[in-house]
Design an enzyme around this catalytic site. Structure first.
Site, PDB file in Angstrom:
ATOM      1  N   PRO A  98       0.829  -1.213   0.000  1.00 32.03           N
ATOM      2  CA  PRO A  98       0.000   0.000   0.000  1.00 32.03           C
ATOM      3  C   PRO A  98       0.863   1.264   0.000  1.00 32.03           C
ATOM      4  O   PRO A  98       1.919   1.291   0.643  1.00 32.03           O
ATOM      5  CB  PRO A  98      -0.808  -0.102   1.298  1.00 32.03           C
ATOM      6  CG  PRO A  98      -0.533  -1.430   1.882  1.00 32.03           C
ATOM      7  CD  PRO A  98       0.612  -2.052   1.178  1.00 32.03           C
ATOM      8  N   GLY A 102       3.557   3.783   5.261  1.00 34.97           N
ATOM      9  CA  GLY A 102       4.653   3.406   6.150  1.00 34.97           C
ATOM     10  C   GLY A 102       5.241   2.041   5.875  1.00 34.97           C
ATOM     11  O   GLY A 102       6.044   1.543   6.651  1.00 34.97           O
ATOM     12  N   LEU A 103       4.857   1.428   4.747  1.00 34.95           N
ATOM     13  CA  LEU A 103       5.387   0.096   4.434  1.00 34.95           C
ATOM     14  C   LEU A 103       6.512   0.148   3.400  1.00 34.95           C
ATOM     15  O   LEU A 103       6.927  -0.880   2.883  1.00 34.95           O
ATOM     16  CB  LEU A 103       4.262  -0.829   3.965  1.00 34.95           C
ATOM     17  CG  LEU A 103       3.301  -1.284   5.066  1.00 34.95           C
ATOM     18  CD1 LEU A 103       2.168  -2.121   4.487  1.00 34.95           C
ATOM     19  CD2 LEU A 103       4.026  -2.102   6.123  1.00 34.95           C
ATOM     20  N   GLY A 104       6.960   1.340   3.087  1.00 38.61           N
ATOM     21  CA  GLY A 104       8.147   1.456   2.227  1.00 38.61           C
ATOM     22  C   GLY A 104       7.889   1.218   0.750  1.00 38.61           C
ATOM     23  O   GLY A 104       8.790   0.780   0.031  1.00 38.61           O
ATOM     24  N   SER A 105       6.683   1.524   0.276  1.00 35.52           N
ATOM     25  CA  SER A 105       6.367   1.198  -1.122  1.00 35.52           C
ATOM     26  C   SER A 105       7.317   1.884  -2.098  1.00 35.52           C
ATOM     27  O   SER A 105       7.778   1.262  -3.056  1.00 35.52           O
ATOM     28  CB  SER A 105       4.911   1.552  -1.446  1.00 35.52           C
ATOM     29  OG  SER A 105       4.711   2.943  -1.344  1.00 35.52           O
ATOM     30  N   ALA A 107      10.460   2.974  -1.712  1.00 38.46           N
ATOM     31  CA  ALA A 107      11.810   2.398  -1.704  1.00 38.46           C
ATOM     32  C   ALA A 107      11.804   1.009  -2.331  1.00 38.46           C
ATOM     33  O   ALA A 107      12.736   0.634  -3.048  1.00 38.46           O
ATOM     34  CB  ALA A 107      12.343   2.346  -0.272  1.00 38.46           C
ATOM     35  N   ALA A 108      10.731   0.237  -2.088  1.00 35.76           N
ATOM     36  CA  ALA A 108      10.673  -1.116  -2.644  1.00 35.76           C
ATOM     37  C   ALA A 108      10.594  -1.073  -4.169  1.00 35.76           C
ATOM     38  O   ALA A 108      11.237  -1.878  -4.857  1.00 35.76           O
ATOM     39  CB  ALA A 108       9.481  -1.878  -2.061  1.00 35.76           C
ATOM     40  N   ASP A 149      14.567   3.179   5.063  1.00 34.70           N
ATOM     41  CA  ASP A 149      13.692   2.392   4.192  1.00 34.70           C
ATOM     42  C   ASP A 149      14.489   1.671   3.107  1.00 34.70           C
ATOM     43  O   ASP A 149      14.392   0.446   2.954  1.00 34.70           O
ATOM     44  CB  ASP A 149      12.652   3.296   3.500  1.00 34.70           C
ATOM     45  CG  ASP A 149      11.477   3.624   4.398  1.00 34.70           C
ATOM     46  OD1 ASP A 149      11.646   3.567   5.626  1.00 34.70           O
ATOM     47  OD2 ASP A 149      10.391   3.943   3.872  1.00 34.70           O
TER      48      ASP A 149
HETATM   49  O1  PMV Z   1       8.462   5.827   5.079  1.00 37.05           O
HETATM   50  P1  PMV Z   1       7.774   5.742   6.406  1.00 37.05           P
HETATM   51  O2  PMV Z   1       6.383   6.188   6.413  1.00 37.05           O
HETATM   52  O3  PMV Z   1       8.014   4.437   7.085  1.00 37.05           O
HETATM   53  O4  PMV Z   1       8.464   6.813   7.368  1.00 37.05           O
HETATM   54  C1  PMV Z   1       9.807   6.993   7.392  1.00 37.05           C
HETATM   55  C2  PMV Z   1      10.291   7.100   8.773  1.00 37.05           C
HETATM   56  C3  PMV Z   1      10.680   8.485   9.220  1.00 37.05           C
HETATM   57  O5  PMV Z   1      11.569   8.268  10.313  1.00 37.05           O
HETATM   58  C4  PMV Z   1       9.472   9.246   9.688  1.00 37.05           C
HETATM   59  C5  PMV Z   1      11.373   9.294   8.144  1.00 37.05           C
HETATM   60  C6  PMV Z   1      12.750   8.800   7.767  1.00 37.05           C
HETATM   61  O6  PMV Z   1      13.265   9.305   6.766  1.00 37.05           O
HETATM   62  O7  PMV Z   1      13.314   7.945   8.459  1.00 37.05           O
END
Ligand code: PMV
Length: 311
Positions: A98, A102-105, A107-108, A149
């Site tokens: 999704p 916050g699941l790293g979509s 970067a993945a 990430d």
């Molecule tokens: O990408 P997310 O939603 O898991 O958030 C990243 C985590 C933060 O610490 C908020 C930002 C970062 O760059 O590490």
């Protein structure tokens, strides 16, 4: 055809404070993933056709805007491999991760694209270089990503991460289970990071103390994992959640889901990632997992994932 995958991830402890030099712990989530497929196009000119149906994007590389994340990753990979003009290729990107939760979509997708493209060109990028290129793309989403990430997603193993330092591979001495529950509230990381930045600028001392508190939780969690005492993570999650609350990163829905999970037997729960929506993670035993999942759904979770964290 060359295909490559990259998993999702969750941050267990330390989000936000990690942007300010504190440590954090993140783990891969293999239940969701991004996939990139590269095929040669023998009869076309030198250009890469990119299609990403999940985000409604389709374009030749030459016509893609510079800030388009997939096109940016393709350009970075070609540059890193010293490929002077784009080869004639078709790149298809799909993902079950999704977006903005916050699941790293993001970067993945970058890591899967970098893997597939470099493998197809016969020169697979080593993990640290692949991660560094994915980091460059992360910067489109927000200017100051910590790099956690792209690192956990490239290395596909639990990591202890400090910004600017080589990641340390964590080996949990005992596997454990998490339920990941989506609040259904999309939360762009950039906005949450900017909110914390404003608070830090206005009240530096207080916010630095919160970050120090989070850093202590991360150290305790690392010890618990390495000693094989994952049940100690539950209370640490509650503590970390309280500190994230004080950074104004929680929402009614996050609180409702965390409370529901704990009432149904989870050892602890917290938001994961940027906050202000996105996902909640809850520590569960295999026996309590079905009840916790059920309670989370009744409390409004739009999707749940049961993940096992292994060394
Ligand atoms: O990408 P997310 O939603 O898991 O958030 C990243 C985590 C933060 O610490 C908020 C930002 C970062 O760059 O590490």
């Amino acid at each position: 055809m060359t295909a490559a995958h990259a998993p999702g991830k969750v941050i267990l402890f330390g989000e936000h404070a990690v942007v300010y030099g504190r440590p954090a712990i993140a783990v891969p989530v293999q239940q969701v993933s991004a996939t990139a497929q590269v095929t040669s196009l023998p009869n076309s000119g030198g250009d890469v056709w990119i299609e990403a149906p999940d985000v409604g994007f389709a374009s030749w590389l030459s016509g893609a805007p510079p800030g388009q994340p997939i096109a940016r990753m393709v350009r970075l990979v070609l540059e890193a491999l010293d490929v002077p003009s784009p080869p004639a290729l078709r790149l298809r990107v799909t993902s079950t991760i999704p977006i903005a939760s916050g699941l790293g979509s993001g970067a993945a997708v970058s890591v899967a694209v970098g893997r597939a493209l470099s493998q197809h060109l016969g020169r697979p990028l080593p993990p640290d270089q692949l991660s560094a290129l994915a980091y460059e793309v992360e910067r489109i989403h927000h200017g100051t990503p910590s790099g956690i990430d792209n690192t956990v997603i490239t290395f596909e193993t639990p990591i202890y991460f400090v910004r600017g330092e080589p990641p340390i591979v964590l080996r949990p001495a005992r596997p454990f289970h998490l339920v990941i529950a989506d609040t259904g509230e999309p939360s762009p990381t950039r906005l949450a990071v900017e909110g914390v930045r404003r608070m830090w600028e206005a009240e530096k001392e207080r916010v630095e103390q919160i970050f120090d508190g989070i850093a202590r939780i991360v150290e305790s969690a690392r010890g618990a994992l390495e000693r094989g005492e994952p049940w100690l993570l539950g209370p640490l999650m509650k503590e970390n959640q309280a500190l994230l609350e004080s950074l104004a990163l929680s929402t009614d829905r996050i609180r409702r889901l965390a409370e529901a999970a704990e009432a149904a037997g989870a050892g602890g729960a917290k938001l994961s990632g940027a906050g202000r929506g996105g996902n909640v993670i809850a520590l569960v035993e295999p026996a309590s997992a079905p009840g916790v999942i059920d309670a989370l759904k009744r409390a409004g979770a739009v999707r749940t994932i049961l993940a096992e964290v292994k060394p």
